[in-house]
Scaffold this motif. Structure first.
Motif, PDB file in Angstrom:
ATOM      1  N   ASP A  34     -30.876 -11.107 -28.120  1.00  0.00           N
ATOM      2  CA  ASP A  34     -30.768 -11.006 -29.566  1.00  0.00           C
ATOM      3  C   ASP A  34     -30.431 -12.383 -30.135  1.00  0.00           C
ATOM      4  N   PHE A  35     -30.285 -12.482 -31.448  1.00  0.00           N
ATOM      5  CA  PHE A  35     -30.010 -13.752 -32.098  1.00  0.00           C
ATOM      6  C   PHE A  35     -28.758 -13.618 -32.952  1.00  0.00           C
ATOM      7  N   ALA A  36     -27.817 -14.526 -32.744  1.00  0.00           N
ATOM      8  CA  ALA A  36     -26.621 -14.609 -33.583  1.00  0.00           C
ATOM      9  C   ALA A  36     -26.757 -15.855 -34.439  1.00  0.00           C
ATOM     10  N   PRO A  37     -26.678 -15.726 -35.753  1.00  0.00           N
ATOM     11  CA  PRO A  37     -26.783 -16.915 -36.597  1.00  0.00           C
ATOM     12  C   PRO A  37     -25.515 -17.764 -36.508  1.00  0.00           C
ATOM     13  N   PRO A  38     -25.605 -19.059 -36.833  1.00  0.00           N
ATOM     14  CA  PRO A  38     -24.387 -19.873 -36.881  1.00  0.00           C
ATOM     15  C   PRO A  38     -23.458 -19.300 -37.956  1.00  0.00           C
ATOM     16  N   SER A  39     -22.158 -19.536 -37.791  1.00  0.00           N
ATOM     17  CA  SER A  39     -21.219 -18.875 -38.705  1.00  0.00           C
ATOM     18  C   SER A  39     -19.919 -19.653 -38.835  1.00  0.00           C
ATOM     19  N   ASN A  40     -19.109 -19.191 -39.764  1.00  0.00           N
ATOM     20  CA  ASN A  40     -17.731 -19.645 -39.917  1.00  0.00           C
ATOM     21  C   ASN A  40     -16.859 -18.445 -39.585  1.00  0.00           C
ATOM     22  N   ASN A  41     -16.137 -18.526 -38.472  1.00  0.00           N
ATOM     23  CA  ASN A  41     -15.323 -17.403 -38.025  1.00  0.00           C
ATOM     24  C   ASN A  41     -13.971 -17.464 -38.725  1.00  0.00           C
ATOM     25  N   VAL A  46     -13.212 -21.308 -36.219  1.00  0.00           N
ATOM     26  CA  VAL A  46     -14.312 -22.074 -35.617  1.00  0.00           C
ATOM     27  C   VAL A  46     -15.546 -21.958 -36.505  1.00  0.00           C
ATOM     28  N   ARG A  47     -16.161 -23.099 -36.772  1.00  0.00           N
ATOM     29  CA  ARG A  47     -17.422 -23.155 -37.515  1.00  0.00           C
ATOM     30  C   ARG A  47     -18.533 -23.536 -36.553  1.00  0.00           C
ATOM     31  N   SER A  48     -19.737 -23.038 -36.832  1.00  0.00           N
ATOM     32  CA  SER A  48     -20.883 -23.425 -36.004  1.00  0.00           C
ATOM     33  C   SER A  48     -22.076 -23.724 -36.894  1.00  0.00           C
ATOM     34  N   LYS A  49     -22.947 -24.580 -36.365  1.00  0.00           N
ATOM     35  CA  LYS A  49     -24.192 -24.909 -37.060  1.00  0.00           C
ATOM     36  C   LYS A  49     -25.228 -25.314 -36.029  1.00  0.00           C
ATOM     37  N   GLU A  89     -32.460 -15.784 -21.533  1.00  0.00           N
ATOM     38  CA  GLU A  89     -31.286 -16.047 -22.376  1.00  0.00           C
ATOM     39  C   GLU A  89     -31.517 -17.176 -23.364  1.00  0.00           C
ATOM     40  N   SER A  90     -30.493 -17.399 -24.169  1.00  0.00           N
ATOM     41  CA  SER A  90     -30.595 -18.375 -25.251  1.00  0.00           C
ATOM     42  C   SER A  90     -29.204 -18.829 -25.655  1.00  0.00           C
ATOM     43  N   ALA A  91     -29.116 -20.056 -26.105  1.00  0.00           N
ATOM     44  CA  ALA A  91     -27.856 -20.555 -26.661  1.00  0.00           C
ATOM     45  C   ALA A  91     -27.496 -19.776 -27.916  1.00  0.00           C
ATOM     46  N   PHE A  92     -28.463 -19.102 -28.521  1.00  0.00           N
ATOM     47  CA  PHE A  92     -28.255 -18.390 -29.782  1.00  0.00           C
ATOM     48  C   PHE A  92     -28.054 -16.890 -29.607  1.00  0.00           C
ATOM     49  N   SER A  93     -27.968 -16.407 -28.374  1.00  0.00           N
ATOM     50  CA  SER A  93     -27.729 -14.974 -28.176  1.00  0.00           C
ATOM     51  C   SER A  93     -26.297 -14.641 -28.573  1.00  0.00           C
ATOM     52  N   THR A  94     -26.052 -13.390 -28.926  1.00  0.00           N
ATOM     53  CA  THR A  94     -24.692 -12.999 -29.327  1.00  0.00           C
ATOM     54  C   THR A  94     -23.713 -13.221 -28.177  1.00  0.00           C
ATOM     55  N   TYR A  95     -24.176 -13.051 -26.951  1.00  0.00           N
ATOM     56  CA  TYR A  95     -23.298 -13.242 -25.792  1.00  0.00           C
ATOM     57  C   TYR A  95     -22.763 -14.680 -25.733  1.00  0.00           C
ATOM     58  N   TYR A  96     -23.669 -15.656 -25.743  1.00  0.00           N
ATOM     59  CA  TYR A  96     -23.231 -17.053 -25.636  1.00  0.00           C
ATOM     60  C   TYR A  96     -22.572 -17.549 -26.915  1.00  0.00           C
ATOM     61  N   ASP A  97     -23.042 -17.085 -28.061  1.00  0.00           N
ATOM     62  CA  ASP A  97     -22.416 -17.484 -29.321  1.00  0.00           C
ATOM     63  C   ASP A  97     -20.958 -17.017 -29.371  1.00  0.00           C
ATOM     64  N   SER A  98     -20.727 -15.777 -29.036  1.00  0.00           N
ATOM     65  CA  SER A  98     -19.361 -15.236 -29.024  1.00  0.00           C
ATOM     66  C   SER A  98     -18.494 -15.970 -28.005  1.00  0.00           C
ATOM     67  N   TYR A  99     -19.061 -16.202 -26.826  1.00  0.00           N
ATOM     68  CA  TYR A  99     -18.331 -16.895 -25.769  1.00  0.00           C
ATOM     69  C   TYR A  99     -17.904 -18.289 -26.218  1.00  0.00           C
ATOM     70  N   LEU A 100     -18.823 -19.053 -26.802  1.00  0.00           N
ATOM     71  CA  LEU A 100     -18.501 -20.424 -27.190  1.00  0.00           C
ATOM     72  C   LEU A 100     -17.606 -20.493 -28.420  1.00  0.00           C
ATOM     73  N   HIS A 101     -17.690 -19.499 -29.293  1.00  0.00           N
ATOM     74  CA  HIS A 101     -16.713 -19.434 -30.389  1.00  0.00           C
ATOM     75  C   HIS A 101     -15.308 -19.295 -29.806  1.00  0.00           C
ATOM     76  N   SER A 102     -15.160 -18.431 -28.808  1.00  0.00           N
ATOM     77  CA  SER A 102     -13.828 -18.231 -28.217  1.00  0.00           C
ATOM     78  C   SER A 102     -13.383 -19.443 -27.402  1.00  0.00           C
ATOM     79  N   VAL A 103     -14.304 -20.084 -26.688  1.00  0.00           N
ATOM     80  CA  VAL A 103     -13.946 -21.287 -25.923  1.00  0.00           C
ATOM     81  C   VAL A 103     -13.461 -22.378 -26.870  1.00  0.00           C
TER      82      VAL A 103
END
Length: 160
Positions: A34-41, A46-49, A89-103
């Motif tokens: 799936d695709f998770a857009p960049p966000s401001n948590n 944490v912000r992402s772009k 997989e993808s750097a933009f999947s919800t799995y990796y996006d969530s993981y890197l937000h937490s890291v």
């Protein structure tokens, strides 16, 4: 794909759990991401772009910037290579996006997650070439978040 055409439906490679390649060139992955857009948590700060690094190959990164608490704050820099054996997989999947937000939140690092081209559509060494292009881009330090907040004396590479 026209399954009534025997030529189209003939599988020439089947790599279980990853993909099938058909004689007509079609590639079918068993798992879609799936695709998770960049966000401001708002919880972690944490912000992402996303930034396109090599437009002709669609090599992109997602940057994660932890919560800033001081004006001159510098963070260690983590360059992250997503898992999937270079075929899924993808750097933009919800799995990796969530993981890197937490890291980024828990370890106070700026993370650069690389979206590289996948095999078998793009033969190896495409994924390595893409990753190397990102490493060279990171080392230039010209991106505003990196320029302002990255501590280039503390750079780490990781992936899974």
């Amino acid at each position: 794909m026209d399954l009534t055409n025997p030529e189209s439906s003939q599988v020439i490679y089947d790599v279980p759990i990853f993909f099938k390649v058909y004689k007509n060139g079609l590639i079918e992955r068993y798992r879609k991401h799936d695709f998770a857009p960049p966000s401001n948590n708002s919880v972690t700060g944490v912000r992402s772009k996303d930034i396109v690094i090599v437009p002709e190959n669609n090599v992109t990164v997602r940057l994660y910037l932890p919560k800033i608490t001081q004006n001159d704050q510098k963070f260690p820099l983590l360059v992250y290579f997503h898992g999937g054996g270079f075929v899924i997989e993808s750097a933009f999947s919800t799995y990796y996006d969530s993981y890197l937000h937490s890291v980024a939140a828990e370890t106070n690092v700026i993370a650069v997650s690389i979206e590289y081209r996948l095999a078998p559509e793009h033969k190896i060494p495409a994924c390595y070439d893409d990753s190397w292009a990102v490493m060279k881009w990171v080392s230039q330090g010209s991106e505003p978040w990196l320029k302002s907040y990255a501590d280039f004396s503390r750079v780490f590479l990781s992936g899974k």
